[in-house]
Design a protein around this motif. Sequence first.
Motif, PDB file in Angstrom:
ATOM      1  N   MET A  30       0.848  -1.194   0.000  1.00  0.00           N
ATOM      2  CA  MET A  30       0.000   0.000   0.000  1.00  0.00           C
ATOM      3  C   MET A  30       0.884   1.245   0.000  1.00  0.00           C
ATOM      4  SD  MET A  30      -3.348   0.920   0.498  1.00  0.00           S
ATOM      5  CE  MET A  30      -3.930   2.588   0.260  1.00  0.00           C
ATOM      6  N   LYS A  31       0.557   2.194  -0.895  1.00  0.00           N
ATOM      7  CA  LYS A  31       1.329   3.437  -0.972  1.00  0.00           C
ATOM      8  C   LYS A  31       0.505   4.623  -0.476  1.00  0.00           C
ATOM      9  CE  LYS A  31       2.911   3.385  -5.375  1.00  0.00           C
ATOM     10  NZ  LYS A  31       3.791   3.704  -6.535  1.00  0.00           N
ATOM     11  N   PHE A  32       1.151   5.483   0.319  1.00  0.00           N
ATOM     12  CA  PHE A  32       0.552   6.752   0.738  1.00  0.00           C
ATOM     13  C   PHE A  32       1.525   7.889   0.419  1.00  0.00           C
ATOM     14  CE2 PHE A  32      -1.409   3.796   3.831  1.00  0.00           C
ATOM     15  CZ  PHE A  32      -2.753   4.154   3.736  1.00  0.00           C
ATOM     16  N   ASP A  33       0.986   9.008  -0.040  1.00  0.00           N
ATOM     17  CA  ASP A  33       1.748  10.246  -0.137  1.00  0.00           C
ATOM     18  C   ASP A  33       0.972  11.299   0.635  1.00  0.00           C
ATOM     19  OD1 ASP A  33       4.114  10.109  -2.313  1.00  0.00           O
ATOM     20  OD2 ASP A  33       2.483   8.732  -2.872  1.00  0.00           O
ATOM     21  N   ILE A  34       1.650  11.983   1.552  1.00  0.00           N
ATOM     22  CA  ILE A  34       0.989  12.967   2.402  1.00  0.00           C
ATOM     23  C   ILE A  34       1.609  14.334   2.150  1.00  0.00           C
ATOM     24  CG2 ILE A  34       0.331  13.538   4.776  1.00  0.00           C
ATOM     25  CD1 ILE A  34       0.910  10.554   5.466  1.00  0.00           C
ATOM     26  N   VAL A  35       0.779  15.310   1.775  1.00  0.00           N
ATOM     27  CA  VAL A  35       1.250  16.666   1.478  1.00  0.00           C
ATOM     28  C   VAL A  35       0.840  17.576   2.635  1.00  0.00           C
ATOM     29  CG1 VAL A  35       1.173  18.579  -0.156  1.00  0.00           C
ATOM     30  CG2 VAL A  35       0.976  16.213  -0.994  1.00  0.00           C
ATOM     31  N   THR A  36       1.822  18.260   3.233  1.00  0.00           N
ATOM     32  CA  THR A  36       1.578  19.030   4.464  1.00  0.00           C
ATOM     33  C   THR A  36       2.560  20.174   4.597  1.00  0.00           C
ATOM     34  OG1 THR A  36       1.697  18.871   6.890  1.00  0.00           O
ATOM     35  CG2 THR A  36       3.016  17.294   5.660  1.00  0.00           C
ATOM     36  N   ILE A  37       2.182  21.189   5.383  1.00  0.00           N
ATOM     37  CA  ILE A  37       3.166  22.223   5.723  1.00  0.00           C
ATOM     38  C   ILE A  37       3.897  21.871   7.021  1.00  0.00           C
ATOM     39  CG2 ILE A  37       2.013  24.108   4.488  1.00  0.00           C
ATOM     40  CD1 ILE A  37       0.971  25.063   7.270  1.00  0.00           C
ATOM     41  N   PHE A  38       3.505  20.757   7.674  1.00  0.00           N
ATOM     42  CA  PHE A  38       4.184  20.289   8.892  1.00  0.00           C
ATOM     43  C   PHE A  38       4.693  18.859   8.728  1.00  0.00           C
ATOM     44  CE2 PHE A  38       1.232  23.505  10.891  1.00  0.00           C
ATOM     45  CZ  PHE A  38       2.229  24.441  11.157  1.00  0.00           C
ATOM     46  N   PRO A  39       5.656  18.648   7.821  1.00  0.00           N
ATOM     47  CA  PRO A  39       6.119  17.282   7.551  1.00  0.00           C
ATOM     48  C   PRO A  39       6.681  16.572   8.787  1.00  0.00           C
ATOM     49  CG  PRO A  39       7.544  18.903   6.476  1.00  0.00           C
ATOM     50  CD  PRO A  39       6.339  19.641   6.956  1.00  0.00           C
ATOM     51  N   ARG A  40       7.328  17.306   9.684  1.00  0.00           N
ATOM     52  CA  ARG A  40       7.907  16.628  10.864  1.00  0.00           C
ATOM     53  C   ARG A  40       6.835  16.093  11.783  1.00  0.00           C
ATOM     54  NH1 ARG A  40      11.858  21.102  13.082  1.00  0.00           N
ATOM     55  NH2 ARG A  40       9.896  22.161  12.598  1.00  0.00           N
ATOM     56  N   MET A  41       5.708  16.834  11.872  1.00  0.00           N
ATOM     57  CA  MET A  41       4.580  16.384  12.697  1.00  0.00           C
ATOM     58  C   MET A  41       4.039  15.057  12.159  1.00  0.00           C
ATOM     59  SD  MET A  41       1.106  18.542  13.322  1.00  0.00           S
ATOM     60  CE  MET A  41      -0.303  17.861  14.188  1.00  0.00           C
ATOM     61  N   VAL A  42       3.921  14.973  10.833  1.00  0.00           N
ATOM     62  CA  VAL A  42       3.385  13.757  10.214  1.00  0.00           C
ATOM     63  C   VAL A  42       4.399  12.611  10.334  1.00  0.00           C
ATOM     64  CG1 VAL A  42       2.561  12.752   8.050  1.00  0.00           C
ATOM     65  CG2 VAL A  42       1.874  15.072   8.686  1.00  0.00           C
ATOM     66  N   GLU A  43       5.685  12.893  10.053  1.00  0.00           N
ATOM     67  CA  GLU A  43       6.730  11.865  10.172  1.00  0.00           C
ATOM     68  C   GLU A  43       6.753  11.280  11.578  1.00  0.00           C
ATOM     69  OE1 GLU A  43       8.433  10.525   7.874  1.00  0.00           O
ATOM     70  OE2 GLU A  43       8.975  11.968   6.305  1.00  0.00           O
ATOM     71  N   ALA A  44       6.609  12.156  12.584  1.00  0.00           N
ATOM     72  CA  ALA A  44       6.639  11.683  13.973  1.00  0.00           C
ATOM     73  C   ALA A  44       5.497  10.707  14.228  1.00  0.00           C
ATOM     74  CB  ALA A  44       6.548  12.872  14.929  1.00  0.00           C
ATOM     75  N   GLY A  45       4.336  11.000  13.689  1.00  0.00           N
ATOM     76  CA  GLY A  45       3.177  10.143  13.894  1.00  0.00           C
ATOM     77  C   GLY A  45       3.259   8.809  13.161  1.00  0.00           C
ATOM     78  N   LEU A  46       4.095   8.759  12.129  1.00  0.00           N
ATOM     79  CA  LEU A  46       4.220   7.533  11.331  1.00  0.00           C
ATOM     80  C   LEU A  46       5.341   6.633  11.830  1.00  0.00           C
ATOM     81  CD1 LEU A  46       4.039   9.172   7.778  1.00  0.00           C
ATOM     82  CD2 LEU A  46       2.242   7.788   8.851  1.00  0.00           C
ATOM     83  N   ALA A  47       6.171   7.167  12.752  1.00  0.00           N
ATOM     84  CA  ALA A  47       7.407   6.465  13.109  1.00  0.00           C
ATOM     85  C   ALA A  47       7.181   5.319  14.090  1.00  0.00           C
ATOM     86  CB  ALA A  47       8.406   7.454  13.694  1.00  0.00           C
ATOM     87  N   GLU A  48       6.079   5.367  14.852  1.00  0.00           N
ATOM     88  CA  GLU A  48       5.886   4.407  15.951  1.00  0.00           C
ATOM     89  C   GLU A  48       4.791   3.387  15.644  1.00  0.00           C
ATOM     90  OE1 GLU A  48       7.683   4.791  18.841  1.00  0.00           O
ATOM     91  OE2 GLU A  48       8.629   6.660  18.195  1.00  0.00           O
ATOM     92  N   GLY A  49       4.768   2.362  16.463  1.00  0.00           N
ATOM     93  CA  GLY A  49       3.642   1.429  16.484  1.00  0.00           C
ATOM     94  C   GLY A  49       3.489   0.588  15.228  1.00  0.00           C
ATOM     95  N   VAL A  50       2.259   0.174  14.989  1.00  0.00           N
ATOM     96  CA  VAL A  50       1.934  -0.738  13.891  1.00  0.00           C
ATOM     97  C   VAL A  50       2.371  -0.145  12.545  1.00  0.00           C
ATOM     98  CG1 VAL A  50      -0.051  -1.604  12.580  1.00  0.00           C
ATOM     99  CG2 VAL A  50       0.065  -1.999  15.045  1.00  0.00           C
ATOM    100  N   VAL A  51       2.088   1.142  12.337  1.00  0.00           N
ATOM    101  CA  VAL A  51       2.426   1.794  11.067  1.00  0.00           C
ATOM    102  C   VAL A  51       3.950   1.908  10.916  1.00  0.00           C
ATOM    103  CG1 VAL A  51       2.315   3.987   9.794  1.00  0.00           C
ATOM    104  CG2 VAL A  51       0.236   3.015  10.803  1.00  0.00           C
TER     105      VAL A  51
END
Length: 252
Positions: free
Chosen positions: A1-22
């Motif tokens: 599965m591919k996701f691309d996320i466009v944001t003005i706060f990339p670090r906020m999103v990266e932090a949320g993707l770094a842990e857990g199941v994802v």
Amino acid sequence: MKFDIVTIFPRMVEAGLAEGVVGRAKERGTLDVVVHNLRDFTSDKHHVVDDMPFGGGPGMVLKPEPMFRAVEAIRETRGAPGAVVMTSPAGRPFTQDEARRLAACGHVVLLCGRYEGVDERVREHLATDEISIGDYVVSGGELPALVIVDAVARLIPGVVGDGQSVEEDSFTRGLLDYPHYTRPADFRGLTVPEVLMSGHHGEIRRWRRLQALRRTLERRPDLLESVTLDDDERDMLRTLVRARIDDETQRS
Ligand code: 9D3
């Protein structure tokens, strides 16, 4: 599965993707997620992503050009997505059905809104879907995007490990979860229901289904409208409803 996320706060999103199941699914390569900084798709010296609303009024609006350029770059480098989702408080409410639909898309682009909104032309000519995560206000689309990625990712085979079951998830079944207990059997005088210690697996299964039905009836009766119950469960539900009516009659 591919996701691309466009944001003005990339670090906020990266932090949320770094842990857990994802986070683990990313490491294994089961999930391929790329976070894009909207500012990288501006063409002016100051990397401006927002502007004043035409017609006046408070707040700023995200400009269309960077969003269009970001999605065009994603198409070229990552392939054509199955859905371009805009997160927005005005979107369709996100549900487990919506998560299943996006999981079937294979490649999803998420555009995170901020400020007072996003230029309407993004909504009309770039996004294929507009999704809200519920009737409350958060400050931007980043947390909603993380919620959507998490819920969709869990449905991809291999993302959720053996220990956790997707099949038994309450919303997969359409009922709320039954109560859980672990050791100690007596915690400060608070004990565990006898049946769970009995070793009678048939009785335990039945007790859990009854508790799930009881909770759903008490907290989310709306869910019972669209759930499929077997004969046994329908019987249990009738008994629960009757018990509640009896209760009420006694109190009044
Ligand atoms: C004044 C009207 N507000 C709309 C309710 C303005 C506004 C508030 C918050 C505009 C954008 C936002 C930021 N929120 C989101 O971008 C958002 C959101 C949300 O606030 N709740 C639930 N789901 C979502 S998805 C994106």
